[in-house]
Structures are given as structure tokens and as C-alpha cells.
Write a protein that holds these residues in place. Structure first.
Motif, PDB file in Angstrom:
ATOM      1  N   MET A   1      38.497  -5.924 -27.397  1.00 50.86           N
ATOM      2  CA  MET A   1      37.380  -6.631 -27.713  1.00 50.86           C
ATOM      3  C   MET A   1      36.313  -5.620 -28.245  1.00 50.86           C
ATOM      4  SD  MET A   1      35.386  -9.718 -26.357  1.00 50.86           S
ATOM      5  CE  MET A   1      33.681 -10.115 -27.108  1.00 50.86           C
ATOM      6  N   THR A   2      35.798  -5.855 -29.441  1.00 45.65           N
ATOM      7  CA  THR A   2      34.753  -4.903 -29.825  1.00 45.65           C
ATOM      8  C   THR A   2      33.433  -4.886 -28.945  1.00 45.65           C
ATOM      9  OG1 THR A   2      35.544  -5.657 -32.113  1.00 45.65           O
ATOM     10  CG2 THR A   2      33.910  -4.032 -31.802  1.00 45.65           C
ATOM     11  N   ARG A   3      32.996  -4.029 -28.536  1.00 40.45           N
ATOM     12  CA  ARG A   3      31.846  -4.039 -27.856  1.00 40.45           C
ATOM     13  C   ARG A   3      30.469  -4.296 -28.501  1.00 40.45           C
ATOM     14  NH1 ARG A   3      34.387   0.519 -24.428  1.00 40.45           N
ATOM     15  NH2 ARG A   3      33.980   1.784 -26.278  1.00 40.45           N
ATOM     16  N   LEU A   4      29.606  -5.085 -27.738  1.00 42.15           N
ATOM     17  CA  LEU A   4      28.375  -5.373 -28.336  1.00 42.15           C
ATOM     18  C   LEU A   4      27.228  -4.950 -28.020  1.00 42.15           C
ATOM     19  CD1 LEU A   4      27.311  -7.889 -30.238  1.00 42.15           C
ATOM     20  CD2 LEU A   4      26.852  -9.227 -28.000  1.00 42.15           C
ATOM     21  N   TYR A   5      26.210  -4.348 -28.694  1.00 48.04           N
ATOM     22  CA  TYR A   5      25.097  -3.559 -28.510  1.00 48.04           C
ATOM     23  C   TYR A   5      23.764  -4.093 -29.077  1.00 48.04           C
ATOM     24  CZ  TYR A   5      28.642  -0.125 -27.180  1.00 48.04           C
ATOM     25  OH  TYR A   5      29.628   0.885 -26.815  1.00 48.04           O
ATOM     26  N   ALA A   6      22.807  -3.905 -28.265  1.00 46.08           N
ATOM     27  CA  ALA A   6      21.622  -4.517 -28.753  1.00 46.08           C
ATOM     28  C   ALA A   6      20.630  -3.335 -29.592  1.00 46.08           C
ATOM     29  CB  ALA A   6      20.592  -4.857 -27.765  1.00 46.08           C
ATOM     30  N   ALA A   7      19.601  -3.689 -30.597  1.00 43.92           N
ATOM     31  CA  ALA A   7      19.157  -2.854 -31.289  1.00 43.92           C
ATOM     32  C   ALA A   7      17.675  -3.262 -31.529  1.00 43.92           C
ATOM     33  CB  ALA A   7      19.769  -2.451 -32.529  1.00 43.92           C
ATOM     34  N   VAL A   8      16.641  -2.453 -31.347  1.00 41.88           N
ATOM     35  CA  VAL A   8      15.349  -2.614 -31.915  1.00 41.88           C
ATOM     36  C   VAL A   8      14.845  -1.538 -32.512  1.00 41.88           C
ATOM     37  CG1 VAL A   8      13.115  -3.053 -30.861  1.00 41.88           C
ATOM     38  CG2 VAL A   8      14.991  -3.861 -29.699  1.00 41.88           C
ATOM     39  N   ASP A   9      14.122  -1.968 -33.634  1.00 43.86           N
ATOM     40  CA  ASP A   9      13.266  -0.791 -34.580  1.00 43.86           C
ATOM     41  C   ASP A   9      12.007  -1.265 -34.404  1.00 43.86           C
ATOM     42  OD1 ASP A   9      12.257   1.026 -36.277  1.00 43.86           O
ATOM     43  OD2 ASP A   9      13.409  -0.006 -37.989  1.00 43.86           O
ATOM     44  N   LEU A  10      11.092  -0.621 -33.525  1.00 42.23           N
ATOM     45  CA  LEU A  10       9.576  -1.192 -33.337  1.00 42.23           C
ATOM     46  C   LEU A  10       8.829  -0.398 -34.304  1.00 42.23           C
ATOM     47  CD1 LEU A  10       8.338  -1.690 -29.559  1.00 42.23           C
ATOM     48  CD2 LEU A  10       6.890  -0.698 -31.731  1.00 42.23           C
ATOM     49  N   GLY A  11       7.989  -1.233 -34.950  1.00 41.59           N
ATOM     50  CA  GLY A  11       7.005  -0.634 -35.929  1.00 41.59           C
ATOM     51  C   GLY A  11       5.748  -1.094 -35.673  1.00 41.59           C
ATOM     52  N   GLY A  12       4.787  -0.397 -36.456  1.00 43.41           N
ATOM     53  CA  GLY A  12       3.487  -0.671 -36.186  1.00 43.41           C
ATOM     54  C   GLY A  12       3.063  -2.258 -36.640  1.00 43.41           C
ATOM     55  N   THR A  13       3.725  -2.618 -37.705  1.00 39.84           N
ATOM     56  CA  THR A  13       3.525  -3.951 -38.170  1.00 39.84           C
ATOM     57  C   THR A  13       4.546  -4.894 -37.875  1.00 39.84           C
ATOM     58  OG1 THR A  13       2.398  -2.719 -40.054  1.00 39.84           O
ATOM     59  CG2 THR A  13       3.021  -4.991 -40.308  1.00 39.84           C
ATOM     60  N   ASN A  14       5.654  -4.612 -38.023  1.00 35.95           N
ATOM     61  CA  ASN A  14       6.816  -5.479 -37.758  1.00 35.95           C
ATOM     62  C   ASN A  14       7.947  -4.816 -36.856  1.00 35.95           C
ATOM     63  OD1 ASN A  14       6.359  -7.832 -39.550  1.00 35.95           O
ATOM     64  ND2 ASN A  14       6.502  -6.079 -41.063  1.00 35.95           N
ATOM     65  N   THR A  15       8.714  -5.740 -36.239  1.00 32.75           N
ATOM     66  CA  THR A  15       9.658  -5.269 -35.214  1.00 32.75           C
ATOM     67  C   THR A  15      10.851  -5.789 -35.425  1.00 32.75           C
ATOM     68  OG1 THR A  15       8.250  -4.438 -33.553  1.00 32.75           O
ATOM     69  CG2 THR A  15      10.311  -4.813 -32.657  1.00 32.75           C
ATOM     70  N   SER A  16      12.209  -5.146 -35.458  1.00 31.76           N
ATOM     71  CA  SER A  16      13.336  -5.901 -35.919  1.00 31.76           C
ATOM     72  C   SER A  16      14.189  -5.775 -34.496  1.00 31.76           C
ATOM     73  CB  SER A  16      14.011  -5.047 -37.054  1.00 31.76           C
ATOM     74  OG  SER A  16      13.314  -5.269 -38.314  1.00 31.76           O
ATOM     75  N   CYS A  17      14.792  -6.610 -34.394  1.00 35.69           N
ATOM     76  CA  CYS A  17      15.923  -6.892 -33.063  1.00 35.69           C
ATOM     77  C   CYS A  17      17.163  -7.207 -33.633  1.00 35.69           C
ATOM     78  CB  CYS A  17      15.322  -7.853 -32.139  1.00 35.69           C
ATOM     79  SG  CYS A  17      13.857  -7.357 -31.330  1.00 35.69           S
ATOM     80  N   ALA A  18      17.917  -6.740 -33.198  1.00 40.39           N
ATOM     81  CA  ALA A  18      19.573  -7.108 -33.526  1.00 40.39           C
ATOM     82  C   ALA A  18      20.643  -6.956 -32.731  1.00 40.39           C
ATOM     83  CB  ALA A  18      19.903  -6.309 -34.876  1.00 40.39           C
ATOM     84  N   LEU A  19      21.744  -7.660 -32.558  1.00 39.60           N
ATOM     85  CA  LEU A  19      22.746  -7.424 -31.796  1.00 39.60           C
ATOM     86  C   LEU A  19      24.036  -6.957 -32.908  1.00 39.60           C
ATOM     87  CD1 LEU A  19      23.175 -10.515 -29.231  1.00 39.60           C
ATOM     88  CD2 LEU A  19      21.896  -8.165 -29.203  1.00 39.60           C
ATOM     89  N   GLY A  20      24.564  -5.950 -32.429  1.00 40.84           N
ATOM     90  CA  GLY A  20      25.586  -5.661 -33.421  1.00 40.84           C
ATOM     91  C   GLY A  20      26.770  -4.754 -32.638  1.00 40.84           C
ATOM     92  N   TYR A  21      27.949  -4.603 -33.510  1.00 37.92           N
ATOM     93  CA  TYR A  21      29.120  -4.135 -32.766  1.00 37.92           C
ATOM     94  C   TYR A  21      29.408  -2.742 -33.290  1.00 37.92           C
ATOM     95  CZ  TYR A  21      30.547  -9.236 -32.504  1.00 37.92           C
ATOM     96  OH  TYR A  21      30.630 -10.332 -32.182  1.00 37.92           O
ATOM     97  N   GLU A  22      29.935  -2.128 -32.413  1.00 35.71           N
ATOM     98  CA  GLU A  22      30.265  -0.673 -32.616  1.00 35.71           C
ATOM     99  C   GLU A  22      30.691  -0.089 -34.100  1.00 35.71           C
ATOM    100  OE1 GLU A  22      33.057   1.217 -29.680  1.00 35.71           O
ATOM    101  OE2 GLU A  22      33.988  -0.627 -29.635  1.00 35.71           O
ATOM    102  N   ASP A  23      31.286  -1.158 -34.609  1.00 38.38           N
ATOM    103  CA  ASP A  23      31.952  -0.732 -36.075  1.00 38.38           C
ATOM    104  C   ASP A  23      30.730  -0.936 -36.896  1.00 38.38           C
ATOM    105  OD1 ASP A  23      31.698  -3.542 -36.373  1.00 38.38           O
ATOM    106  OD2 ASP A  23      33.810  -3.817 -36.435  1.00 38.38           O
ATOM    107  N   GLY A  24      29.523  -1.395 -36.695  1.00 34.42           N
ATOM    108  CA  GLY A  24      28.575  -1.602 -37.661  1.00 34.42           C
ATOM    109  C   GLY A  24      28.290  -2.664 -38.199  1.00 34.42           C
TER     110      GLY A  24
END
Ligand SMILES: [Zn+2]
Length: 320
Positions: free
Chosen positions: A1-24
Motif C-alpha cells: 500500500m502507498t504510504r501517506l504523508y502530511a505536508a504544511v506550507d506555512l506563510g505569513g498570510t496563508n497556510t496550506s495543509c495537505a495529505l499526499g502519497y509518496e508518488d506525488g
């Protein structure tokens, strides 16, 4: 099974959060205001809660989290050392420890533009590339350098500050304290300031019409439209900014001879008016090696490069 990762891009104005697989593949993503004036505890708690909600909706827990932070980080301890662009100026905040205890998985931190560089390398134009240079042209200008397939960070993680190379010796004062940095000449605010000057001088009738005479609405995007509608002075301003960027790109090319230069960030949406001028400047100025051997491309990941990079960071277990 493909592994799941969490991602955060913290910015001064906005912050993005995501879950994604290793294949992108991104499974889910969300963008919210950062509300950085509330301080690190509230901001990090909100991020943890968004990611936990995503994981329970997905019915699967991420096995690692990567987070890009806008400033200086200590990767070994997982701390934000100094984030000057956040309202409360984070100093020595143990981001990894706080998020790790809430989410129960390893957390890896990295400077935001270096994270985006990792995104370009792993999932963007840089796949299968060993030598890559990334310019992120937006409110500021950041960068990242990949040599032999590895992100090069230097002893403080500060290697790759491509926006703070001097282009004009006596140019405008930069936020960093130097004069004539690339950032003062080709960032979004620098380009818009010249647009405003042209509008006020009566030299940009189409731009004036597009923004209803309201200078605060002038951005590179409106300037591109005005140039296409026939404002020659605005076209010249965009071309000049792109040529300055081209000089910076040329400097890096003769220093490193990368295979690929990726131009990302909000200003890269100018498209061909920017990229074609950068390419022409490089052809003109790079003479010590075959300039045509270096690919120069607009980012295909756009403003998601940071999220993709955070997935890559988590997947690599922090080894960049
Ligand atoms: Zn500077």
C-alpha cells in the motif's frame, strides 16, 4: 500500500495543509489564513487540528510530516529559529516537538523556498535532474540550489538566497540592508511600484483603465494585461525587471552550470514575457559555457511547490 504523508506550507498570510502519497498524488489539501498575530501556539494548534481532521476523513494516519517555514530553521532540533515575516516574529519555537506530540509522527522542518526547491526536484520540472537552481519570485525573491541531486543548505541553511545578490551597485535599499539586490528590482512589489509610477506619470493609459485609476490595485498581473493591450512603457518595465532576473540567472549559471533553472513564485505567472526575456539575457551574457545547454523553465507546480516539497521532505525522512 502507498504510504501517506502530511505536508504544511506555512506563510505569513496563508497556510496550506495537505495529505499526499509518496508518488506525488495529493489526497486532500486546504488553504487558510495563518492569523500569525495570534502567536505560534494558536497557529500550530490550528495546523494540527486541520491535519487530524484530514486524517480521520481519509481513514488513514500520515507516517510523517514535512513543513516549510518562512525563515531560519534548525533542522536537527526541528525548531523555527527566526521567522521575521510572521506578525509575532517567531524565535526558537520547537515546531517539530509541538506538532509531533499532537500528530504522533516524525516532523521535519525546512526553510519554505528550499522546501519548494525539493518539490521541484522530486515532483516538478526537476525530476531526473542532478543540478537544479530554483528562483521563487513573489513578494520577495528566494531560491534553492541542488547539486548532485542534493539540496545544498550551507552551515545555517541559508545557502541559496538568490534574491539577495547585488545586481545594481547603487540600487534601491533592500529589506536585508544591502543595496540593489535582485529582490529590489524584480520582486512583485518592485515591479508594481514601477507600474504605479508609470500610471501616475500618465504613461500607462491601459493600466489606468484596468485598475480604475486606483494605484493600490496595480500588480504584475494587471501590468501584463496592460502591456498586452498596448502600454509600451509597462511592457518595457516588465522586460527590464525580467532582464534583471536574467542577469541573476546568468550569474548562477556561470557559477554552477546547472542542467535546469526553474522560475516559480507568483510573478512567474507573467509567463513568456518573463521567461523569454530571461532566456534572451542568458544567451547574451553567458559566454563561458554553452548557454543553450541549460534548460530555463517556468514552474509547473506553481504555488503548490511548497506542499509537494513538504511531502518529499517527509518521505525522505528529513534527509535532503
Ligand atoms: Zn537584499
Amino acid at each position: 500500500m502507498t504510504r501517506l504523508y502530511a505536508a504544511v506550507d506555512l506563510g505569513g498570510t496563508n497556510t496550506s495543509c495537505a495529505l499526499g502519497y509518496e508518488d506525488g498524488r495529493l489526497l486532500c489539501e486546504r488553504r487558510d489564513p495563518t492569523y500569525s498575530h495570534e502567536g505560534p501556539d494558536a497557529v500550530l494548534e490550528r495546523i494540527a487540528s486541520v491535519l487530524k481532521d484530514m486524517a480521520s476523513a481519509a481513514g488513514s494516519e500520515p507516517i510523517g510530516l514535512g513543513i516549510g517555514l518562512p525563515g531560519l530553521v534548525d533542522r536537527a532540533s526541528g525548531s523555527a529559529v527566526f521567522l521575521p515575516n510572521l506578525a509575532t516574529q517567531w524565535r526558537n519555537i520547537p515546531v517539530g516537538e509541538i506538532l509531533g506530540s499532537r500528530l504522533g509522527c516524525p516532523v521535519h522542518v525546512l526553510n519554505d523556498v528550499r522546501t519548494a526547491t525539493l518539490g521541484e526536484l522530486t515532483y516538478g520540472a526537476g525530476t531526473n535532474t542532478g543540478w537544479l537552481v530554483f528562483f521563487s519570485v513573489g513578494t520577495g525573491i528566494g531560491g534553492g540550489v541542488v547539486v548532485d541531486g542534493k539540496l545544498r543548505l550551507g552551515p545555517l541553511g541559508a545557502a541559496g538566497e538568490l534574491g539577495h545578490q547585488t545586481i545594481l551597485p547603487d540600487g534601491p535599499l533592500c529589506g536585508c540592508g544591502n543595496r540593489g539586490c535582485l529582490e529590489t528590482l524584480a520582486s512583485g512589489p518592485a515591479i508594481a511600484a514601477e507600474g504605479v509610477r508609470l500610471l501616475r506619470s500618465g504613461l500607462a493609459p491601459h493600466l489606468h483603465e484596468l485598475v480604475g485609476g486606483q494605484c493600490e490595485y496595480v500588480t504584475p498581473k494587471e501590468m501584463k494585461e496592460a502591456a498586452e493591450a498596448g502600454d509600451h512603457s509597462v511592457r518595457a518595465a516588465l522586460t527590464r525587471a525580467a532582464a534583471y532576473l536574467g542577469i541573476a540567472v546568468s550569474n548562477v549559471i556561470v557559477t554552477l552550470h546547472p542542467e535546469l533553472v526553474v522560475i516559480g513564485g507568483g510573478v512567474s505567472a507573467l509567463g513568456s514575457i518573463l521567461i523569454d526575456t530571461v532566456k534572451a539575457t542568458v544567451r547574451e551574457r553567458v559566454t563561458m559555457l554553452p548557454a543553450d545547454s541549460v534548460r530555463i523553465e517556468q514552474s509547473v507546480l506553481g504555488d503548490k511547490a511548497g506542499l509537494y516539497g513538504a511531502i518529499a521532505l517527509a518521505m525522505r525522512n528529513g534527509r535532503v
